[in-house]
Write a protein that holds these residues in place. Structure first.
Motif, PDB file in Angstrom:
ATOM      1  N   SER A  37       0.836  -1.209   0.000  1.00 26.82           N
ATOM      2  CA  SER A  37       0.000   0.000   0.000  1.00 26.82           C
ATOM      3  C   SER A  37       0.864   1.251   0.000  1.00 26.82           C
ATOM      4  O   SER A  37       0.604   2.207  -0.733  1.00 26.82           O
ATOM      5  N   PHE A  38       1.900   1.250   0.817  1.00 24.97           N
ATOM      6  CA  PHE A  38       2.801   2.399   0.885  1.00 24.97           C
ATOM      7  C   PHE A  38       3.503   2.635  -0.446  1.00 24.97           C
ATOM      8  O   PHE A  38       3.541   3.750  -0.966  1.00 24.97           O
ATOM      9  N   VAL A  39       4.053   1.583  -1.015  1.00 21.20           N
ATOM     10  CA  VAL A  39       4.806   1.706  -2.270  1.00 21.20           C
ATOM     11  C   VAL A  39       3.888   2.140  -3.410  1.00 21.20           C
ATOM     12  O   VAL A  39       4.221   3.047  -4.172  1.00 21.20           O
ATOM     13  N   SER A  41       0.967   3.677  -3.263  1.00 17.12           N
ATOM     14  CA  SER A  41       0.411   5.017  -3.066  1.00 17.12           C
ATOM     15  C   SER A  41       1.454   6.104  -3.268  1.00 17.12           C
ATOM     16  O   SER A  41       1.098   7.263  -3.491  1.00 17.12           O
ATOM     17  N   SER A  42       2.722   5.758  -3.182  1.00 12.00           N
ATOM     18  CA  SER A  42       3.768   6.765  -3.372  1.00 12.00           C
ATOM     19  C   SER A  42       4.134   6.971  -4.839  1.00 12.00           C
ATOM     20  O   SER A  42       4.860   7.896  -5.157  1.00 12.00           O
ATOM     21  N   THR A  43       3.639   6.110  -5.724  1.00  7.79           N
ATOM     22  CA  THR A  43       3.909   6.300  -7.150  1.00  7.79           C
ATOM     23  C   THR A  43       2.971   7.369  -7.704  1.00  7.79           C
ATOM     24  O   THR A  43       1.847   7.507  -7.245  1.00  7.79           O
ATOM     25  N   PRO A  44       3.434   8.128  -8.679  1.00  9.96           N
ATOM     26  CA  PRO A  44       2.572   9.162  -9.248  1.00  9.96           C
ATOM     27  C   PRO A  44       1.351   8.569  -9.952  1.00  9.96           C
ATOM     28  O   PRO A  44       1.467   7.586 -10.683  1.00  9.96           O
ATOM     29  N   TYR A  47      -3.236   5.501  -6.046  1.00  8.05           N
ATOM     30  CA  TYR A  47      -3.289   5.355  -4.593  1.00  8.05           C
ATOM     31  C   TYR A  47      -4.205   4.194  -4.241  1.00  8.05           C
ATOM     32  O   TYR A  47      -5.117   3.847  -4.974  1.00  8.05           O
TER      33      TYR A  47
END
Length: 75
Positions: A37-39, A41-44, A47
């Protein structure tokens, strides 16, 4: 004179469900869902909107095509 810029058509995005093979409530499955989820959601342009513990899947809202990270995590 009125200057106008052409309006680009923007897609509203899509929802995708990916299987990350993190089923159940074990600490390793919970950690895998949290890390994914973290990885993701951090991509442009993407989310995570939901995580399904029973199915081991994540539901994403994505603007555009799938990212390399999304394809790598869904294997």
């Amino acid at each position: 004179r009125v200057l106008t810029w052409p309006v680009r058509s923007r897609s509203a995005g899509t929802f995708r469900t990916i299987d990350i093979a993190a089923r159940g409530g074990t600490s390793s499955a919970t950690g895998r869902r949290a890390a994914a989820s973290f990885v993701l959601s951090s991509t442009p342009g993407s989310y995570v909107v939901a995580a399904d513990e029973k199915a081991g899947t994540l539901t994403l809202h994505v603007l555009g095509r799938s990212s390399l990270i999304e394809r790598a995590l869904s294997k």
